[in-house]
Write an enzyme that holds these catalytic residues in place. Structure first.
Site, mmCIF file in Angstrom:
data_model
loop_
_atom_site.group_PDB
_atom_site.id
_atom_site.type_symbol
_atom_site.label_atom_id
_atom_site.label_comp_id
_atom_site.label_asym_id
_atom_site.label_seq_id
_atom_site.Cartn_x
_atom_site.Cartn_y
_atom_site.Cartn_z
ATOM 1 N N GLY A 129 0.836 -1.142 0.089
ATOM 2 C CA GLY A 129 -0.026 -0.093 -0.220
ATOM 3 C C GLY A 129 0.945 1.254 0.042
ATOM 4 N N GLU A 178 6.338 -3.622 7.762
ATOM 5 C CA GLU A 178 7.523 -2.894 7.164
ATOM 6 C C GLU A 178 8.563 -3.538 6.185
ATOM 7 O OE1 GLU A 178 7.071 0.298 7.202
ATOM 8 O OE2 GLU A 178 6.219 0.805 9.441
ATOM 9 N N SER A 206 -0.708 -1.783 8.649
ATOM 10 C CA SER A 206 -0.269 -2.417 10.154
ATOM 11 C C SER A 206 -1.721 -2.870 10.726
ATOM 12 C CB SER A 206 0.248 -1.704 10.974
ATOM 13 O OG SER A 206 1.519 -1.320 10.645
#
Ligand code: ZN
Length: 190
Positions: free
Chosen positions: A8, A88, A15
């Protein structure tokens, strides 16, 4: 093994989606592992803007090859881990990704990578490129442009309210990021 890349923009709720998916696994009695790179130094927890959070089981630091091996061995030894959630993912090096995928190829584990596709210059992260090439399933987490109703496909970096298009790829902290469409990336309504 089944592998996924959920990508995204900077402000999409990656998250939050990771935490929700992890929660679904756990509430059906499955064992999961949460990991994140050490480069994301904001905290040792995986947090979302809506307030949900979870402690990362492993923070991946610089000796990436060893870390990938150690993590694979934990999964192979446990026999109960059914999924690995990685937050991440764009900040992990390609070598870590490749090693993890190779080591766990012959298992029933699902590996779910969550991360950014492009940096603020509009370039695809090296690791995200590898993920696009290597994983079984690629899924987009959609966000709407900060300024209009179009889909956000760029990350606009701003410093003191002004757009910035050059500089280091990795900069966390004193900068703001906006998820924007192509038009508003090049002509932000600031
Ligand atoms: Zn727009």
């Amino acid at each position: 093994m089944k592998s996924f890349f959920y990508y995204g923009t900077m402000n999409s709720s990656k998250s939050a989606q990771l935490l929700m998916a992890g929660h679904n696994y756990e509430s059906s009695g499955k064992d999961v592992i949460y990991i994140k790179p050490a480069l994301d130094t904001r905290s040792e927890r995986i947090t979302s803007r809506i307030g949900a959070e979870h402690e990362a089981d492993y923070i991946i630091t610089d000796d990436y090859f060893d870390r990938a091996n150690a993590l694979s061995n934990i999964v192979l030894d446990s026999l109960t881990v059914s999924a690995i959630f990685i937050d991440e993912a764009q900040f992990l090096p390609p070598s870590f990704i490749r090693e993890l995928l190779v080591k766990l190829e012959d298992t029933n584990v699902s590996i779910l990578f969550y991360g950014l596709l492009k940096d603020f210059r509009g370039h695809i992260f090296d690791t995200s490129k590898v993920l696009l090439e290597e994983v079984d399933d690629i899924r987009e987490i959609k966000t709407v442009c900060h300024y209009c109703d179009n889909k956000a496909t760029f990350n606009l970096r701003t410093v003191d309210g002004q757009p910035v298009y050059t500089g280091e790829q990795l900069k966390i902290g004193d900068t703001d990021y906006l998820s924007v469409c192509r038009r508003h990336y090049y002509y932000p309504a600031i």
